[in-house]
Design a protein around this motif. Structure first.
Motif, PDB file in Angstrom:
ATOM      1  N   GLU A  80      -2.903  20.332  15.228  1.00 56.56           N
ATOM      2  CA  GLU A  80      -2.330  19.047  15.624  1.00 56.56           C
ATOM      3  C   GLU A  80      -3.096  17.901  14.963  1.00 56.56           C
ATOM      4  O   GLU A  80      -2.505  16.889  14.572  1.00 56.56           O
ATOM      5  N   ALA A  81      -4.412  18.059  14.810  1.00 58.21           N
ATOM      6  CA  ALA A  81      -5.226  17.010  14.206  1.00 58.21           C
ATOM      7  C   ALA A  81      -4.772  16.706  12.782  1.00 58.21           C
ATOM      8  O   ALA A  81      -4.624  15.537  12.397  1.00 58.21           O
ATOM      9  N   TYR A  82      -4.518  17.767  11.996  1.00 55.97           N
ATOM     10  CA  TYR A  82      -4.082  17.547  10.612  1.00 55.97           C
ATOM     11  C   TYR A  82      -2.672  16.966  10.574  1.00 55.97           C
ATOM     12  O   TYR A  82      -2.400  15.991   9.868  1.00 55.97           O
ATOM     13  N   GLN A  83      -1.770  17.552  11.320  1.00 58.43           N
ATOM     14  CA  GLN A  83      -0.371  17.139  11.267  1.00 58.43           C
ATOM     15  C   GLN A  83      -0.145  15.741  11.836  1.00 58.43           C
ATOM     16  O   GLN A  83       0.814  15.062  11.478  1.00 58.43           O
ATOM     17  N   THR A  84      -1.031  15.291  12.707  1.00 62.91           N
ATOM     18  CA  THR A  84      -0.941  13.929  13.226  1.00 62.91           C
ATOM     19  C   THR A  84      -1.361  12.913  12.175  1.00 62.91           C
ATOM     20  O   THR A  84      -0.813  11.804  12.112  1.00 62.91           O
ATOM     21  N   ASN A  85      -2.304  13.300  11.332  1.00 63.44           N
ATOM     22  CA  ASN A  85      -2.874  12.351  10.377  1.00 63.44           C
ATOM     23  C   ASN A  85      -2.233  12.369   9.001  1.00 63.44           C
ATOM     24  O   ASN A  85      -2.280  11.360   8.287  1.00 63.44           O
ATOM     25  N   PHE A  86      -1.634  13.511   8.619  1.00 59.77           N
ATOM     26  CA  PHE A  86      -1.155  13.637   7.248  1.00 59.77           C
ATOM     27  C   PHE A  86       0.250  14.219   7.212  1.00 59.77           C
ATOM     28  O   PHE A  86       0.575  15.131   7.969  1.00 59.77           O
ATOM     29  N   ASN A  87       1.058  13.689   6.291  1.00 63.07           N
ATOM     30  CA  ASN A  87       2.464  14.076   6.215  1.00 63.07           C
ATOM     31  C   ASN A  87       2.743  15.155   5.179  1.00 63.07           C
ATOM     32  O   ASN A  87       3.859  15.670   5.109  1.00 63.07           O
ATOM     33  N   LYS A  88       1.760  15.473   4.345  1.00 63.26           N
ATOM     34  CA  LYS A  88       1.981  16.461   3.295  1.00 63.26           C
ATOM     35  C   LYS A  88       0.821  17.445   3.222  1.00 63.26           C
ATOM     36  O   LYS A  88      -0.268  17.196   3.744  1.00 63.26           O
ATOM     37  N   GLN A  89       1.096  18.570   2.575  1.00 65.89           N
ATOM     38  CA  GLN A  89       0.066  19.561   2.321  1.00 65.89           C
ATOM     39  C   GLN A  89      -0.935  19.014   1.303  1.00 65.89           C
ATOM     40  O   GLN A  89      -0.587  18.201   0.440  1.00 65.89           O
ATOM     41  N   PRO A  90      -2.180  19.435   1.364  1.00 66.51           N
ATOM     42  CA  PRO A  90      -3.163  18.959   0.388  1.00 66.51           C
ATOM     43  C   PRO A  90      -2.971  19.599  -0.981  1.00 66.51           C
ATOM     44  O   PRO A  90      -2.467  20.713  -1.095  1.00 66.51           O
ATOM     45  N   VAL A  91      -3.371  18.878  -2.006  1.00 64.81           N
ATOM     46  CA  VAL A  91      -3.489  19.419  -3.357  1.00 64.81           C
ATOM     47  C   VAL A  91      -4.946  19.257  -3.766  1.00 64.81           C
ATOM     48  O   VAL A  91      -5.494  18.156  -3.732  1.00 64.81           O
ATOM     49  N   ILE A  92      -5.582  20.377  -4.107  1.00 63.07           N
ATOM     50  CA  ILE A  92      -6.972  20.374  -4.527  1.00 63.07           C
ATOM     51  C   ILE A  92      -7.016  20.454  -6.049  1.00 63.07           C
ATOM     52  O   ILE A  92      -6.337  21.279  -6.660  1.00 63.07           O
ATOM     53  N   CYS A  93      -7.788  19.578  -6.673  1.00 62.23           N
ATOM     54  CA  CYS A  93      -7.844  19.512  -8.136  1.00 62.23           C
ATOM     55  C   CYS A  93      -9.268  19.795  -8.590  1.00 62.23           C
ATOM     56  O   CYS A  93     -10.185  19.003  -8.316  1.00 62.23           O
ATOM     57  N   ARG A 121       0.848  -1.185   0.000  1.00 63.61           N
ATOM     58  CA  ARG A 121       0.000   0.000   0.000  1.00 63.61           C
ATOM     59  C   ARG A 121       0.884   1.236   0.000  1.00 63.61           C
ATOM     60  O   ARG A 121       1.874   1.308   0.735  1.00 63.61           O
ATOM     61  N   ILE A 122       0.508   2.228  -0.814  1.00 60.47           N
ATOM     62  CA  ILE A 122       1.301   3.441  -0.983  1.00 60.47           C
ATOM     63  C   ILE A 122       0.392   4.642  -0.742  1.00 60.47           C
ATOM     64  O   ILE A 122      -0.727   4.693  -1.261  1.00 60.47           O
ATOM     65  N   ASP A 123       0.866   5.601   0.024  1.00 60.92           N
ATOM     66  CA  ASP A 123       0.084   6.818   0.242  1.00 60.92           C
ATOM     67  C   ASP A 123      -0.144   7.549  -1.074  1.00 60.92           C
ATOM     68  O   ASP A 123       0.792   7.773  -1.851  1.00 60.92           O
ATOM     69  N   GLY A 124      -1.393   7.931  -1.308  1.00 62.90           N
ATOM     70  CA  GLY A 124      -1.716   8.774  -2.445  1.00 62.90           C
ATOM     71  C   GLY A 124      -1.887  10.212  -1.982  1.00 62.90           C
ATOM     72  O   GLY A 124      -1.401  10.604  -0.918  1.00 62.90           O
ATOM     73  N   MET A 125      -2.606  10.993  -2.762  1.00 62.43           N
ATOM     74  CA  MET A 125      -2.758  12.418  -2.473  1.00 62.43           C
ATOM     75  C   MET A 125      -3.810  12.664  -1.400  1.00 62.43           C
ATOM     76  O   MET A 125      -4.844  12.001  -1.355  1.00 62.43           O
ATOM     77  N   ILE A 126      -3.531  13.626  -0.535  1.00 63.28           N
ATOM     78  CA  ILE A 126      -4.539  14.180   0.373  1.00 63.28           C
ATOM     79  C   ILE A 126      -5.032  15.482  -0.245  1.00 63.28           C
ATOM     80  O   ILE A 126      -4.235  16.291  -0.732  1.00 63.28           O
ATOM     81  N   GLY A 127      -6.337  15.675  -0.242  1.00 65.39           N
ATOM     82  CA  GLY A 127      -6.911  16.883  -0.846  1.00 65.39           C
ATOM     83  C   GLY A 127      -7.893  16.490  -1.927  1.00 65.39           C
ATOM     84  O   GLY A 127      -9.041  16.154  -1.657  1.00 65.39           O
ATOM     85  N   ASN A 128      -7.423  16.528  -3.189  1.00 64.79           N
ATOM     86  CA  ASN A 128      -8.227  16.124  -4.341  1.00 64.79           C
ATOM     87  C   ASN A 128      -9.497  16.975  -4.442  1.00 64.79           C
ATOM     88  O   ASN A 128      -9.462  18.073  -4.957  1.00 64.79           O
ATOM     89  N   SER A 129     -10.617  16.474  -3.975  1.00 63.97           N
ATOM     90  CA  SER A 129     -11.862  17.233  -3.936  1.00 63.97           C
ATOM     91  C   SER A 129     -11.834  18.207  -2.754  1.00 63.97           C
ATOM     92  O   SER A 129     -11.048  18.033  -1.825  1.00 63.97           O
ATOM     93  N   PHE A 130     -12.702  19.212  -2.806  1.00 61.10           N
ATOM     94  CA  PHE A 130     -12.768  20.149  -1.686  1.00 61.10           C
ATOM     95  C   PHE A 130     -14.217  20.506  -1.422  1.00 61.10           C
ATOM     96  O   PHE A 130     -14.918  21.018  -2.296  1.00 61.10           O
ATOM     97  N   SER A 131     -14.669  20.241  -0.212  1.00 62.21           N
ATOM     98  CA  SER A 131     -16.053  20.477   0.170  1.00 62.21           C
ATOM     99  C   SER A 131     -16.085  21.333   1.417  1.00 62.21           C
ATOM    100  O   SER A 131     -15.395  21.053   2.391  1.00 62.21           O
ATOM    101  N   SER A 132     -16.892  22.395   1.387  1.00 65.48           N
ATOM    102  CA  SER A 132     -16.912  23.322   2.513  1.00 65.48           C
ATOM    103  C   SER A 132     -18.265  24.020   2.613  1.00 65.48           C
ATOM    104  O   SER A 132     -18.720  24.665   1.662  1.00 65.48           O
ATOM    105  N   TYR A 133     -18.904  23.908   3.764  1.00 68.86           N
ATOM    106  CA  TYR A 133     -20.153  24.615   4.003  1.00 68.86           C
ATOM    107  C   TYR A 133     -19.951  26.127   3.957  1.00 68.86           C
ATOM    108  O   TYR A 133     -20.793  26.871   3.449  1.00 68.86           O
TER     109      TYR A 133
END
Length: 340
Positions: free
Chosen positions: A159-172, A106-118
């Protein structure tokens, strides 16, 4: 006061059995697909499209075009403003994981991709129309998008984001139908041919307040460029497989949601202006209710106003006035340290 703003992060698998969470915006692409009698067929076909496109782009050492498959998780970030356990769903994105069947890993893919915000729904479906109704020839107020931008960057520094993810998001996202894009001589081995435009859209400016820069690329086999929003360096901060996971996932959603642009039967030329009125395109076999999506955006913007903006207005105004946005570089280093 900023210490009271805490985030919690949860995830749910996007697969053929996916059921949208109660907090998920119903206008979100993946939630729209998961309704109706053909919901499971919709989801299955969407995932097949993602996997096929991934193998098409990751073609090296992949002679039968089935070496990889992609798992997609919906990542939800809920904000607790007062520290009392009552949260509001501020951000949803996607996280991909790549399964290499040849190497059985298993290989980490991208974090971000879609973006949803109220809050974005509120800004674009309530605040913006109200402004243009009163001031049809003037741009939005200078502070349009400020709160949303600060909330997003505060999430990345949390801390919540940095604990779970190692890279900045890319939104496409899709390119803007109101702008003209010009093909350049720059070509990336994965992202493809780069396009540029000199006049940023409202969406570009809005994402800039989130600390994100935009570049436009049309990958090999695509018919229109995609807009990539990122912090840091898009071309060096991510692996080829991470970039491919973003392209395959988001191009699939765009083919379903905007077939006039991304499933057109001709390829974007050197000068290109997207149009949702274009007639020469193909439909996927996936049912998507675009009209409902547009109507729901207004409803959900109003929900945000009543449940988030108005009840917490004094707190949000004071917090936004005092919150100092951390630079992209500091954010990037913070995530790197967490990864180490």
């Amino acid at each position: 006061m900023s210490k009271q703003f805490t985030y919690s992060i949860s995830s749910i698998r996007f697969d053929e059995n996916y059921q949208p969470a109660d907090s998920t915006r119903l206008t979100t692409n993946f939630a729209n697909l998961a309704r109706g009698e053909r919901r499971q067929e919709n989801l299955r076909k969407t995932l097949t499209m993602i996997n096929n496109r991934f193998n098409d782009l990751a073609h090296w050492d992949n002679p039968t075009a089935d070496r990889y498959s992609v798992e997609v998780d919906i990542i939800s970030a809920d904000l607790d403003i007062e520290g009392n356990g009552h949260t509001f769903p501020v951000i949803e994105t996607l996280k991909t994981t790549i399964i290499d069947h040849k190497e059985n890993k298993r290989i980490d893919g991208m974090i971000g991709n879609s973006f949803s915000s109220y809050v974005r729904d509120y800004d674009f479906s309530n605040v913006l129309p109200e402004h243009f109704e009163k001031n049809p020839t003037s741009p939005p107020a200078a502070d349009f998008g400020d709160l949303h931008g600060k909330l997003f960057q505060h999430l990345l520094n949390s801390e919540a984001y940095q604990t779970n993810f190692n890279k900045q998001p890319v939104i496409c996202l899709s390119v803007s139908s109101s702008k003209v894009y010009q093909r350049t001589g720059n070509q990336h081995p994965v992202l493809g041919v780069e396009y540029k435009q000199d006049e940023y859209s409202l969406t570009d400016d809005y994402f800039h307040k989130m600390g994100l820069t935009v570049r436009y690329f049309m990958p090999a086999g695509s018919v229109a460029p995609l807009a990539f929003y990122f912090a840091g360096d898009l071309l060096s901060d991510y692996t080829d497989l991470e970039l491919i996971s973003a392209i395959s996932t988001m191009e699939t959603f765009q083919k379903i949601y905007r077939p006039e642009i991304y499933n057109a039967n001709s390829t974007a030329g050197h000068m290109y202006q997207p149009s949702l009125k274009y007639q020469d395109y193909s439909l996927t076999q996936i049912i998507y209710d675009r009209e409902e999506r547009s109507q729901m955006a207004v409803t959900q913007g109003k929900f945000t106003e009543n449940e988030f903006i108005k009840p917490y207005k004094a707190i949000l105004d004071e917090w936004a006035a005092n919150y100092v946005v951390t630079s992209d570089t500091v954010q990037k280093e913070a995530v790197k340290k967490r990864a180490a």
